[in-house]
Design an enzyme around this catalytic site. Structure first.
Site, PDB file in Angstrom:
ATOM      1  N   GLY A 276      10.640  12.813  27.416  1.00 48.21           N
ATOM      2  CA  GLY A 276       9.500  12.086  26.856  1.00 48.21           C
ATOM      3  C   GLY A 276       8.145  12.642  27.239  1.00 48.21           C
ATOM      4  O   GLY A 276       7.127  12.006  26.948  1.00 48.21           O
ATOM      5  N   GLU A 318      15.230  15.451  31.005  1.00 49.85           N
ATOM      6  CA  GLU A 318      15.675  15.808  29.650  1.00 49.85           C
ATOM      7  C   GLU A 318      14.502  16.041  28.701  1.00 49.85           C
ATOM      8  O   GLU A 318      14.329  15.293  27.732  1.00 49.85           O
ATOM      9  CB  GLU A 318      16.563  14.684  29.091  1.00 49.85           C
ATOM     10  CG  GLU A 318      17.844  14.474  29.863  1.00 49.85           C
ATOM     11  CD  GLU A 318      18.578  13.207  29.436  1.00 49.85           C
ATOM     12  OE1 GLU A 318      17.958  12.320  28.815  1.00 49.85           O
ATOM     13  OE2 GLU A 318      19.774  13.102  29.740  1.00 49.85           O
ATOM     14  N   PRO A 319      13.698  17.054  28.933  1.00 54.79           N
ATOM     15  CA  PRO A 319      12.591  17.304  27.995  1.00 54.79           C
ATOM     16  C   PRO A 319      13.086  17.956  26.711  1.00 54.79           C
ATOM     17  O   PRO A 319      13.896  18.878  26.747  1.00 54.79           O
ATOM     18  CB  PRO A 319      11.686  18.267  28.769  1.00 54.79           C
ATOM     19  CG  PRO A 319      12.618  18.997  29.692  1.00 54.79           C
ATOM     20  CD  PRO A 319      13.747  18.047  30.013  1.00 54.79           C
ATOM     21  N   GLY A 320      12.621  17.464  25.574  1.00 52.28           N
ATOM     22  CA  GLY A 320      12.919  18.108  24.290  1.00 52.28           C
ATOM     23  C   GLY A 320      11.631  18.639  23.703  1.00 52.28           C
ATOM     24  O   GLY A 320      11.367  19.839  23.653  1.00 52.28           O
ATOM     25  N   ARG A 358       7.207  12.835  10.661  1.00 55.99           N
ATOM     26  CA  ARG A 358       6.613  12.122  11.800  1.00 55.99           C
ATOM     27  C   ARG A 358       5.300  11.433  11.447  1.00 55.99           C
ATOM     28  O   ARG A 358       4.978  10.385  12.003  1.00 55.99           O
ATOM     29  CB  ARG A 358       6.444  13.058  12.997  1.00 55.99           C
ATOM     30  CG  ARG A 358       7.787  13.521  13.589  1.00 55.99           C
ATOM     31  CD  ARG A 358       7.603  14.214  14.920  1.00 55.99           C
ATOM     32  NE  ARG A 358       7.119  13.330  15.952  1.00 55.99           N
ATOM     33  CZ  ARG A 358       5.873  13.263  16.377  1.00 55.99           C
ATOM     34  NH1 ARG A 358       4.958  14.059  15.854  1.00 55.99           N
ATOM     35  NH2 ARG A 358       5.527  12.406  17.304  1.00 55.99           N
ATOM     36  N   TYR A 362       5.858   7.712  12.241  1.00 54.54           N
ATOM     37  CA  TYR A 362       5.262   7.279  13.514  1.00 54.54           C
ATOM     38  C   TYR A 362       3.743   7.220  13.462  1.00 54.54           C
ATOM     39  O   TYR A 362       3.103   7.060  14.508  1.00 54.54           O
ATOM     40  CB  TYR A 362       5.641   8.255  14.638  1.00 54.54           C
ATOM     41  CG  TYR A 362       7.108   8.459  14.860  1.00 54.54           C
ATOM     42  CD1 TYR A 362       7.960   7.378  15.082  1.00 54.54           C
ATOM     43  CD2 TYR A 362       7.656   9.734  14.880  1.00 54.54           C
ATOM     44  CE1 TYR A 362       9.309   7.569  15.311  1.00 54.54           C
ATOM     45  CE2 TYR A 362       9.003   9.944  15.114  1.00 54.54           C
ATOM     46  CZ  TYR A 362       9.829   8.854  15.325  1.00 54.54           C
ATOM     47  OH  TYR A 362      11.155   9.050  15.551  1.00 54.54           O
ATOM     48  N   CYS A 389       7.001  12.360  -4.125  1.00 51.19           N
ATOM     49  CA  CYS A 389       6.566  11.218  -4.932  1.00 51.19           C
ATOM     50  C   CYS A 389       6.417   9.989  -4.056  1.00 51.19           C
ATOM     51  O   CYS A 389       7.233   9.049  -4.115  1.00 51.19           O
ATOM     52  CB  CYS A 389       7.568  10.964  -6.042  1.00 51.19           C
ATOM     53  SG  CYS A 389       7.469  12.250  -7.262  1.00 51.19           S
ATOM     54  N   GLU A 390       5.411  10.014  -3.225  1.00 51.63           N
ATOM     55  CA  GLU A 390       5.230   8.956  -2.234  1.00 51.63           C
ATOM     56  C   GLU A 390       3.797   9.100  -1.712  1.00 51.63           C
ATOM     57  O   GLU A 390       3.416  10.174  -1.232  1.00 51.63           O
ATOM     58  CB  GLU A 390       6.275   9.192  -1.125  1.00 51.63           C
ATOM     59  CG  GLU A 390       6.007   8.542   0.201  1.00 51.63           C
ATOM     60  CD  GLU A 390       6.191   7.047   0.156  1.00 51.63           C
ATOM     61  OE1 GLU A 390       7.186   6.584  -0.450  1.00 51.63           O
ATOM     62  OE2 GLU A 390       5.340   6.335   0.700  1.00 51.63           O
ATOM     63  N   TYR A 419      11.422  17.409  16.351  1.00 53.34           N
ATOM     64  CA  TYR A 419      11.605  16.265  15.441  1.00 53.34           C
ATOM     65  C   TYR A 419      10.997  16.507  14.051  1.00 53.34           C
ATOM     66  O   TYR A 419      10.597  15.548  13.385  1.00 53.34           O
ATOM     67  CB  TYR A 419      11.052  14.974  16.075  1.00 53.34           C
ATOM     68  CG  TYR A 419      11.618  14.755  17.465  1.00 53.34           C
ATOM     69  CD1 TYR A 419      12.959  14.403  17.632  1.00 53.34           C
ATOM     70  CD2 TYR A 419      10.852  14.958  18.610  1.00 53.34           C
ATOM     71  CE1 TYR A 419      13.504  14.249  18.900  1.00 53.34           C
ATOM     72  CE2 TYR A 419      11.392  14.807  19.878  1.00 53.34           C
ATOM     73  CZ  TYR A 419      12.708  14.444  20.009  1.00 53.34           C
ATOM     74  OH  TYR A 419      13.251  14.295  21.260  1.00 53.34           O
TER      75      TYR A 419
HETATM   76  C1  LIG Z   1      17.956   9.921  26.272  1.00 51.42           C
HETATM   77  C2  LIG Z   1      16.894  10.840  25.814  1.00 51.42           C
HETATM   78  N1  LIG Z   1      16.588  11.905  26.564  1.00 51.42           N
HETATM   79  C3  LIG Z   1      15.621  12.786  26.184  1.00 51.42           C
HETATM   80  C4  LIG Z   1      14.918  12.610  25.011  1.00 51.42           C
HETATM   81  C5  LIG Z   1      13.885  13.634  24.634  1.00 51.42           C
HETATM   82  O1  LIG Z   1      12.620  13.134  24.508  1.00 51.42           O
HETATM   83  P1  LIG Z   1      11.387  14.145  24.289  1.00 51.42           P
HETATM   84  O2  LIG Z   1      11.774  15.098  23.210  1.00 51.42           O
HETATM   85  O3  LIG Z   1      10.240  13.280  23.910  1.00 51.42           O
HETATM   86  O4  LIG Z   1      11.202  14.872  25.597  1.00 51.42           O
HETATM   87  C6  LIG Z   1      15.196  11.493  24.194  1.00 51.42           C
HETATM   88  C7  LIG Z   1      14.440  11.290  22.951  1.00 51.42           C
HETATM   89  O5  LIG Z   1      14.616  10.409  22.183  1.00 51.42           O
HETATM   90  C8  LIG Z   1      16.211  10.600  24.599  1.00 51.42           C
HETATM   91  O6  LIG Z   1      16.524   9.527  23.860  1.00 51.42           O
END
Ligand SMILES: Cc1ncc(COP(=O)(O)O)c(C=O)c1O
Length: 461
Positions: A276, A318-320, A358, A362, A389-390, A419
């Site tokens: 997150g 868990e960074p994405g 997004r 969001y 079309c939106e 995302y």
């Molecule tokens: C359990 C969990 N871990 C990690 C992430 C990754 O979040 P971010 O991409 O914002 O770092 C998410 C995103 O929904 C998640 O649900």
């Protein structure tokens, strides 16, 4: 904002843009924190990535196209690895996953978090060592769990009592003892600069802490003795800039850890703090560096463990978004430019909500720049919209572009690595764009463009 029967965005007469958006001194200038590290404007005015011009990318791969600066992505993996040296960094594959990216993050020493059979299949087919995979999800099927066990996935993050029973039965059948974490819903919701700490948790993920389900889940797993309970897990939100949400969540989850020790005499050896971490989409965002994050999270965990008299568990995160988000920009071609009664200029590009949902989903803010050339025209406040079309099909709500932006120009939108492709759709039967990785001046297709034949191949009626 006044409600409008054609949709909220219809009624928004905000043609001066949001307060944080300033008229740029030089509309061609790139704000460094918004762009992949190897993007620059060349002498001829066009953007380059790792030395390769965007006009060449558009000519070879077409538009829209997601352009990945491979060295940027790899450097962000390394930054996390260096800052979190004694922490396992799980890349959250939901942000964006394909085989090439799996290989990149594996080579850079990261672990991988998947949350469906499809993500697991992608990871395994790219050779991700299964012991470095964590499997998430609030509704993993029996087939998905069985496949994870058979593949030897390193850890499964338990999300419901039903799942505990399913996994226990599968593990018994196979005579295996999989590593598991318990996903705890800690009653903290964090988004950007705000977080809310509540006593109850009304959401689909995890086991409630306040209601006692999380403790009951831990006791059940420990008492049954079939699954190897390694620790607790919490994930509090997305696009977070403020560490205080992590402080509250760590305090709550470590209090549960202490409760489990006191009740069962077991100190769980691991703790996952989730992902997150925020990134810069516009000039209003100022994300912390991985070093700062690591220092703050470590301090929080150390002090909470000290106050609970717990040994500091082995940590994972868990960074994405923070790994892949800033490494990608989307390159579009402008199709029409429309001045609507002096209220606003709409710049329509050849993609839209099908490649970046997004903004609509969001209310996310993005930035954009004219990419194929520099311009001496004055800055014009524009809205970059798609071809769907939106009326809510907006890519960038408010951005200054040169007033001479015209059909045939290229516009680049940074920060689209996370995302966007992973949430892309075929709305209006628009095929999804390709992903091109650029490194040392060379472009490589890593996800090809969908074709109309692909769409028709599924239509078997
Ligand atoms: C359990 C969990 N871990 C990690 C992430 C990754 O979040 P971010 O991409 O914002 O770092 C998410 C995103 O929904 C998640 O649900």
């Amino acid at each position: 904002m006044r409600a409008h029967e054609a949709g909220a965005l219809h009624g928004d007469i905000g043609h001066r843009g949001p307060a944080w958006l300033r008229t740029p001194v030089d509309v061609n200038a790139l704000v460094p924190q918004l762009w992949p590290r190897n993007v620059a404007r060349a002498a001829d005015g066009a953007l380059t990535v790792a030395g390769l011009g965007v006009r060449d990318i558009a000519a070879e791969f077409g538009t829209p196209v997601y352009v990945l600066d491979e060295d940027d992505l790899r450097s962000r993996c390394r930054d996390f690895r260096a800052a979190f040296s004694d922490v396992d960094v799980y890349y959250a594959g939901k942000a964006f996953l394909c085989r090439a990216v799996v290989r990149m993050i594996a080579e850079e020493g990261l672990h991988l978090d998947v949350c469906t059979g499809g993500e697991l299949a992608t990871a395994l087919s790219a050779g991700m060592p299964p012991e470095r995979i964590g499997f998430h999800g609030n509704n993993k099927s029996v087939a998905e769990l069985a496949r994870a066990l058979d593949a030897g996935v390193g850890r499964i993050i338990l999300d419901s009592f039903t799942e505990i029973d399913r996994l226990t039965a599968l593990a018994r059948e196979r005579g295996v003892r999989p590593g598991v974490l318990i996903r705890v819903t800690v009653g903290v919701e964090a988004h950007t600069h705000e977080f809310i700490a509540t006593a109850h948790e009304d959401q689909k993920f995890g086991f409630s802490l306040a209601g006692g389900a999380a403790a009951a889940a831990a006791f059940k797993v420990l008492d049954e003795g079939v699954l190897d309970l390694r620790g607790l897990h919490s994930h509090i939100g997305s696009q977070i800039f403020d560490a205080s949400g992590f402080e509250v969540s760590a305090r709550r989850v470590l209090a549960l850890q202490a409760q489990i020790r006191d009740a069962r005499g077991v100190e769980l050896p691991e703790l996952d703090l989730g992902g997150g971490f925020g990134i810069a989409y516009t000039t209003q965002d100022d994300p912390a560096s991985p070093q700062d994050l690591a220092k703050r999270l470590r301090k929080i965990v150390d002090s909470e463990c000290a106050s609970e008299r717990l040994a500091v568990p082995h940590l994972s995160i868990e960074p994405g978004r923070a790994i892949v988000g800033p490494a990608v920009f989307t390159l579009y071609e402008v199709g029409t430019v429309k001045d609507v009664d002096g209220i606003r200029t709409y710049v329509s590009v050849d993609g839209g909500m099908s490649d970046n949902i997004r903004t609509a989903l969001y209310d996310a803010s993005y930035s954009a720049t004219l990419a194929n050339r520099a311009s001496t025209a004055p800055a014009l406040l524009a809205r970059v919209v798609g071809k769907h079309c939106e009326s809510g099909d907006i890519v960038v709500k408010d951005e200054f572009l040169p007033a001479d932006v015209q059909p045939g120009d290229l516009v680049a939108v940074p920060g689209t690595g996370a995302y966007c492709r992973s949430m892309a759709s075929n709305y209006n039967h628009v095929p999804r764009p390709p992903v091109v990785a650029v490194r040392e001046g060379a472009a490589r297709l890593i996800v090809r463009r969908e074709t109309e034949e692909d769409l028709l191949a599924l239509d078997v009626g």
